[in-house]
Motif scaffolding. Structure first.
Motif, PDB file in Angstrom:
ATOM      1  N   LEU A  83     -13.634  22.384  10.062  1.00  0.00           N
ATOM      2  CA  LEU A  83     -13.065  21.177  10.042  1.00  0.00           C
ATOM      3  C   LEU A  83     -11.765  20.829   9.521  1.00  0.00           C
ATOM      4  O   LEU A  83     -10.739  20.116   9.727  1.00  0.00           O
ATOM      5  N   SER A 107     -12.319  12.363  -3.798  1.00  0.00           N
ATOM      6  CA  SER A 107     -12.520  12.444  -2.364  1.00  0.00           C
ATOM      7  C   SER A 107     -11.343  13.194  -1.661  1.00  0.00           C
ATOM      8  O   SER A 107     -11.378  13.995  -0.723  1.00  0.00           O
ATOM      9  N   ARG A 108     -10.218  13.193  -2.317  1.00  0.00           N
ATOM     10  CA  ARG A 108      -9.157  13.890  -1.873  1.00  0.00           C
ATOM     11  C   ARG A 108      -8.829  15.311  -2.276  1.00  0.00           C
ATOM     12  O   ARG A 108      -8.147  16.024  -1.531  1.00  0.00           O
ATOM     13  N   ARG A 111     -11.971  19.690  -1.019  1.00  0.00           N
ATOM     14  CA  ARG A 111     -11.766  21.552  -0.846  1.00  0.00           C
ATOM     15  C   ARG A 111     -11.659  22.234  -2.089  1.00  0.00           C
ATOM     16  O   ARG A 111     -11.835  23.350  -2.153  1.00  0.00           O
ATOM     17  N   HIS A 200     -17.931  11.886  -4.771  1.00  0.00           N
ATOM     18  CA  HIS A 200     -17.638  11.839  -3.628  1.00  0.00           C
ATOM     19  C   HIS A 200     -18.923  11.970  -2.492  1.00  0.00           C
ATOM     20  O   HIS A 200     -19.431  11.142  -1.754  1.00  0.00           O
TER      21      HIS A 200
ATOM     22  N   PRO B 174      -5.382  11.388   6.266  1.00  0.00           N
ATOM     23  CA  PRO B 174      -4.820  12.498   6.036  1.00  0.00           C
ATOM     24  C   PRO B 174      -5.030  13.590   7.129  1.00  0.00           C
ATOM     25  O   PRO B 174      -4.567  14.526   7.295  1.00  0.00           O
ATOM     26  N   GLY B 217     -11.108  15.173  11.936  1.00  0.00           N
ATOM     27  CA  GLY B 217     -12.424  14.458  11.863  1.00  0.00           C
ATOM     28  C   GLY B 217     -12.181  13.488  10.361  1.00  0.00           C
ATOM     29  O   GLY B 217     -11.253  13.558   9.865  1.00  0.00           O
ATOM     30  N   THR B 219     -13.267  12.282   6.804  1.00  0.00           N
ATOM     31  CA  THR B 219     -13.647  12.842   5.430  1.00  0.00           C
ATOM     32  C   THR B 219     -14.082  11.488   4.678  1.00  0.00           C
ATOM     33  O   THR B 219     -14.218  11.725   3.265  1.00  0.00           O
ATOM     34  N   ASN B 220     -14.282  10.584   5.130  1.00  0.00           N
ATOM     35  CA  ASN B 220     -15.011   9.390   4.500  1.00  0.00           C
ATOM     36  C   ASN B 220     -14.132   9.118   3.061  1.00  0.00           C
ATOM     37  O   ASN B 220     -14.640   8.613   2.108  1.00  0.00           O
ATOM     38  N   ILE B 221     -12.683   8.936   3.267  1.00  0.00           N
ATOM     39  CA  ILE B 221     -12.018   8.710   2.194  1.00  0.00           C
ATOM     40  C   ILE B 221     -11.424   7.188   2.141  1.00  0.00           C
ATOM     41  O   ILE B 221     -11.216   6.670   1.053  1.00  0.00           O
TER      42      ILE B 221
END
Ligand code: HEM
Ligand code: FES
Lengths: 268, 257
Positions: A83, A107-108, A111, A200, B174, B217, B219-221
């Motif tokens: 993704l 949330s950002r 990764r 998150h 983003p 997609g 990422t629910n931010i």
């Protein structure tokens, strides 16, 4: 294209897989934390717990759970990586100036926290499961003394066929592990990142499977925050308590003092 | 007395799809704080034309916040700093004298720049074409009250239908994801009784088209929700996810398309 195939190729399908595997990991993490916290109840309790997991539980079940968890992590990471690559491709040219309006830091940085968590999981398995980190090979002679301690139940050594049942000295392994400052630091850092990942992720997984609305978003966000902090504190308190000297090694495996004295004189 | 301001504008200039664009810096003086952002750009264009240069190309139509044509990223935010406002409804009083304003087009692979600030948003149309319709009896119009719809449902569908398809959600995300747009369309039609016959087929088709067009997609931010001029909530995406899961499940046992 078969429907299963289109599901796992779609952005939403992969996100649903991520949420479902995330849920498995979330539940595992809570169980693991509660299991670990038994170290505060005494060496005999944590050792007996480990004994139960390894010898009372059929080894097929133990391996079944381990493989299931590893498969979940693999699916979670596969979805995360594919993704992320797709998402990067969707914006080949970035903005000169871009403001974040409201998105949270956690949330950002999913990764970033995820990748460090992966490194941690590898180290953690090598450290306490495989026990193969150089200098911390707890199953080699002399690294952990004593390596075996009596299995204790209700304050008494468990006997079988006239012999005391011995078990691996998990309590001392954890203490020895966390007495190394950088090991403790890494565990605390990783659980801090897990806290961020979950503040998150916990709420996000409900969004991904569609089980969230305006009211429940607010509630779940709050639950996620609490869950993340509980997990952080529950895990981090063990290395912290070890470094502070609150948790100590116990060469008797937690036997009551008199019988411990007997064993000590016996082993001398 | 009317207040005016002097501005430094950094505007993305690009001849066509194939050329390489760059920022140009312009000075604009005596801009009234009562003018709208697009009027300010009109003044800039007049100044450019007077100096023998090309005016700045940007999309616009209604200039009253309902058509969804205006589309530009202002100081890093789609449609600029005001919440729930399109660029055409943004007024210069939200800026101050001496400010530098950076103006960029939407940035997303499915939205190639056509000229300056104008991007090609036809991928959103393709998503609509894939499922944004219902089977209706042709002929004379049905009586408006023939099919009772609960107030709650009608309100919910109306909130979803507020989407003007401007693409700010894609621009803000983003991941350049079009999930908020697609979810608003799906939630709008899937929640009404008239949308039921194609419900599962619509959901699958619109999501497949969305992915196929190269959007990222979710990422629910929530940056999409925050920059949506119509305040479409993130919860619409949860609705889409739910309907998608249900449609896939249904399709697995009994193909819907
Ligand atoms: C092993 C390394 C890991 C990596 C690389 C990783 C990566 C990610 C990424 C990239 C996301 C998606 C974030 C987004 O879409 O905004 C995510 C979501 C999530 N992760 Fe992880 N993660 C890892 C480990 C874990 C662990 C150990 C747990 C739980 C204890 C966990 C629980 C979750 C949850 C609950 C979500 C939310 C799912 C959703 O948004 O639908 N992850 N992870
Ligand atoms: S020009 Fe119509 S919404 Fe801005």
């Amino acid at each position: 294209m078969s429907s299963l195939c289109s599901f796992v190729q779609s952005t939403i399908g992969r996100k649903i897989l991520m949420a479902l595997t995330g849920l498995v990991l979330v539940l595992f993490v809570m169980g693991h934390m509660l299991g670990n916290l038994q170290i505060f109840l005494g060496a005999e309790v944590i050792n007996a717990y480990a004994y139960k997991l390894h010898y009372v539980l059929p080894s097929s079940a133990l391996w079944g759970i381990r493989i299931f968890l590893l498969v979940c992590i693999a699916i979670h990471i596969w979805a995360a990586v594919t993704l992320t690559l797709d998402n990067r491709k969707a914006r080949p040219q970035g903005y000169q100036e871009k403001k974040t309006i409201q998105a949270s830091y956690s949330s950002r940085t999913m990764r970033m926290s995820g990748i460090i968590l992966l490194a941690f999981i590898v180290f953690h398995i090598a450290h306490f499961t495989a026990r193969s980190v150089p200098g911390m090979q707890y199953e080699e002679a002399g690294v952990l003394t004593p390596m075996e301690v009596p299995l204790v139940k209700h304050g008494e050594a468990v006997m079988k066929n006239g012999h005391g049942v011995m078990t691996f000295n998990v309590n001392d392994m954890m203490i020895a592990g966390f007495q190394v400052w950088w090991v403790s630091a890494f565990y605390i850092l990783a659980t801090g990142l897990l806290c961020m990942h979950l503040t998150h992720g916990f709420s996000s997984m409900f969004q991904s499977v569609g089980l969230r609305n305006t009211l429940w978003r607010k509630r779940l966000d709050r639950v996620a925050l609490v869950y993340g902090w509980v997990v952080f504190l529950g895990f981090a308190i063990i290395p912290l308590a070890t470094l502070a000297g609150v948790l100590k090694s116990d060469p008797t495996g937690g036997l009551a003092t008199e019988s411990a004295a007997i064993i000590e004189t016996h082993s001398k | 007395m009317e207040k005016t301001m002097n501005l430094t504008l950094r505007v993305w200039r690009q001849k066509n799809r194939l050329s390489v664009g760059q920022f140009e810096t312009y000075q604009l003086s005596d801009v009234s704080e009562d003018s709208s952002f697009l009027e300010m750009l009109d003044i800039l264009s007049e100044q450019l034309v007077a100096d023998g240069h090309e005016p700045v190309a940007f999309d616009h139509d209604c200039r009253e916040g309902i058509c969804g044509m205006c589309s530009m990223t202002i100081n890093g935010q789609p449609h600029g700093p005001e919440n729930g406002t399109t660029a055409c409804q943004l007024h210069m009083r939200h800026f101050h004298d001496g400010q530098t304003i950076t103006i960029e087009p939407w940035r997303a692979k499915p939205f190639p720049v056509i000229k300056d600030l104008v991007v090609d948003r036809s991928p959103l149309d393709k998503i609509i074409q894939a499922g944004g319709f219902i089977t209706a009896r042709a002929g004379s119009a049905v009586d408006a009250n023939a099919m009772p719809i609960a107030k709650q449902t009608a309100d919910y569908a109306m909130d979803a239908a507020a989407c003007i398809g401007c693409g700010a959600c894609v621009a803000a995300c983003p991941n350049a994801s079009a999930m908020l747009f697609t979810s608003a369309k799906v939630a709008h039609m899937n929640s009404l009784p008239q949308g039921q016959p194609e419900k599962h087929r619509r959901t699958l088709a619109m999501v497949t088209t969305m992915d196929g067009e190269g959007f990222g997609g979710c990422t629910n931010i929530g940056e999409c929700e925050a920059s949506c001029p119509k305040n479409i909530p993130l919860d619409m995406i949860a609705h889409l996810n739910r309907d998608y899961a249900l449609a896939q499940l249904k399709n697995f046992f009994e193909p819907v398309a």
